[in-house]
Design an enzyme around this catalytic site. Structure first.
Site, PDB file in Angstrom:
ATOM      1  N   GLY A   1     -37.824  -1.827 -18.869  1.00 36.49           N
ATOM      2  CA  GLY A   1     -37.815  -1.823 -17.401  1.00 36.49           C
ATOM      3  C   GLY A   1     -37.066  -3.019 -16.866  1.00 36.49           C
ATOM      4  O   GLY A   1     -36.308  -3.655 -17.597  1.00 36.49           O
ATOM      5  N   ASN A   2     -37.231  -3.302 -15.597  1.00 35.65           N
ATOM      6  CA  ASN A   2     -36.613  -4.498 -15.018  1.00 35.65           C
ATOM      7  C   ASN A   2     -37.474  -5.027 -13.881  1.00 35.65           C
ATOM      8  O   ASN A   2     -38.495  -4.435 -13.547  1.00 35.65           O
ATOM      9  CB  ASN A   2     -35.175  -4.214 -14.569  1.00 35.65           C
ATOM     10  CG  ASN A   2     -35.126  -3.140 -13.511  1.00 35.65           C
ATOM     11  OD1 ASN A   2     -35.618  -3.315 -12.403  1.00 35.65           O
ATOM     12  ND2 ASN A   2     -34.534  -1.987 -13.856  1.00 35.65           N
ATOM     13  N   TYR A   3     -37.059  -6.141 -13.293  1.00 39.96           N
ATOM     14  CA  TYR A   3     -37.910  -6.850 -12.327  1.00 39.96           C
ATOM     15  C   TYR A   3     -37.875  -6.291 -10.907  1.00 39.96           C
ATOM     16  O   TYR A   3     -38.461  -6.869 -10.012  1.00 39.96           O
ATOM     17  CB  TYR A   3     -37.501  -8.325 -12.266  1.00 39.96           C
ATOM     18  CG  TYR A   3     -37.822  -9.101 -13.511  1.00 39.96           C
ATOM     19  CD1 TYR A   3     -39.141  -9.226 -13.943  1.00 39.96           C
ATOM     20  CD2 TYR A   3     -36.823  -9.714 -14.252  1.00 39.96           C
ATOM     21  CE1 TYR A   3     -39.439  -9.930 -15.092  1.00 39.96           C
ATOM     22  CE2 TYR A   3     -37.114 -10.432 -15.395  1.00 39.96           C
ATOM     23  CZ  TYR A   3     -38.429 -10.545 -15.810  1.00 39.96           C
ATOM     24  OH  TYR A   3     -38.728 -11.244 -16.932  1.00 39.96           O
TER      25      TYR A   3
END
Ligand code: C5P
Length: 397
Positions: free
Chosen positions: A207-209
């Site tokens: 995923g990412n932020y």
């Protein structure tokens, strides 16, 4: 402002005397104003002054004591085109944030379907307290507009932030709001937001932020301006408050692509705000990958579809497609390349080098670049304000 229905909420703060000027400005501009005052508010300003100026009885209690007439907060909430609470004390803000419906003002707020503007006024220490700040943030997350208090001398003679914004400026905020009007009425807007999660096994993902805040702010802004919004959202901790927003929840880039391909053909505007993972694991393990029984696994990745580019390829005349570019270096060059590659009409550039811009923050510093290469740089603003700038720009196209 003429003919607009406005609820003016007044609470128990010294700044209540300034509400009289705000009321006068609204009435002079042709608005119909219903004053709702809290019991504490009446200690500071008399309902007689307010009803005389507004031409309507002031509402404070659930019932009129002598006639038993019930004041319907639901009807009032539906009647209003805007609600402004000025001054908003720490106590009222806390009640609004937590749904403590023990007076007519807060019940009306909870029933209101219209945009809500909140002008806090309190002593500097109360304003700075984490509790107040958290409550204000909560109101913001509901889509309410906070009219930030100014710094200056306070009723306590202390100097700091907590002074209610001047009535002229509150009036101007409302005026600007109505000037936008329902400029997206009849339009269908699609927005992608948040990260995508690409499954590795049943418990892990790539995923990412991305928090989704920018995309959700865009959705709220577009809906408030009258658009029907489809918000294709990756996994985030946010909710959309406007009933004109339909949220389509997805997890992976492929699911996001599917939802977008379904929605885009009947959209007038699409804003691609999601931080889509560029790669996904080639295969998803059926069971949890265990540490004990094997060497460190190698996860082979495959390229995800470029959703914006897929929509760009099927864009019809009259449809507007806007993208985002979050860059760390050579920002302009990369953003301009994306306009061409994805067949966008404009791109919103934010740089991770700018403090206050990018993931998780409530603020953003954007530059809008058009397909013809022209650029407009904006100062640091809240994501909601940036959303308004982006939509204004789309409308100018
Ligand atoms: O190529 P890059 O990821 O930097 O482009 C960013 C823009 O493209 C954003 O508008 C983003 O939402 C969109 N995008 C997309 N699908 C992808 C990758 C990016 O829609 N797979």
């Amino acid at each position: 402002m003429k003919g607009r229905h406005i609820i003016l909420g007044i609470t128990g703060g010294i700044a209540a005397y300034k509400s009289v000027s705000l009321l006068r400005l609204l009435i002079k501009a042709g608005a119909e104003v219903q004053v709702v005052i809290t019991p504490a508010g009446k200690q500071f300003i008399t309902p007689v002054t307010l009803s005389a100026l507004s031409g309507r009885p002031v509402i404070s209690e659930f019932f009129t004591a002598n006639t038993g007439e019930w004041h319907s907060h639901v009807d009032l909430g539906l009647w209003a085109d805007a609600m402004v609470i000025a001054p908003a004390t720490a106590s009222t803000i806390a009640k609004m944030a937590n749904g403590v419906a023990d007076n007519m003002l807060v019940t009306t707020y909870l029933s209101a379907k219209c945009p809500v503007f909140v002008a806090p006024a309190m002593d500097l220490d109360m304003m700075a307290h984490p509790s107040t700040q958290a409550n204000i943030e909560r109101l913001r997350s509901y889509g309410n507009h906070i009219i930030e208090p100014a710094s200056g001398e306070l009723a306590s003679h202390l100097v700091g932030k907590g002074r209610m914004e001047e009535p002229e400026n509150i009036f101007k905020v409302l005026q600007d709001h109505f000037a936008h009007g329902l400029d997206l009425a009849g339009k269908h807007v699609m927005i992608t937001a948040g990260p995508t999660y690409e499954k590795i096994d049943p418990v892990r993902f790539i995923g990412n932020y991305s928090s989704g805040k920018m995309g959700y702010a865009l959705a709220e802004e577009a809906a408030e301006r009258g658009a029907k919004v489809t918000l294709v959202s990756g996994p985030v901790n946010l909710t959309a408050s406007n009933p004109n927003i339909q949220v389509v929840k997805v997890e992976s880039a492929r699911q996001m692509l599917e939802a977008c391909l379904e929605t885009f053909p009947h959209s007038d505007i699409a804003v691609m705000c999601a931080a889509v993972a560029d790669y996904a694991p080639e295969s998803v393990a059926d069971v949890k990958i265990k540490r004990e029984h094997q060497d460190a696994p190698v996860i082979r990745l495959v390229k995800n579809p470029d959703i914006a580019a897929a929509l760009g390829a099927q864009k019809r005349l009259g449809q507007i497609l806007a993208g985002f570019a979050l860059e760390t270096h050579d920002e302009e060059k990369h953003a301009k390349e994306k306009i061409t590659k994805k067949n966008l009409d404009m791109i919103v550039l934010n740089s991770l080098r700018d403090p206050g811009a990018g993931f998780q923050t409530d603020t953003n510093k954007i530059t809008i670049i058009d397909a013809d290469g022209s650029e407009i740089a904006f100062p640091l603003k809240t994501k909601r304000e940036a959303a308004a700038d982006i939509i204004d720009h789309i409308l100018s196209l």
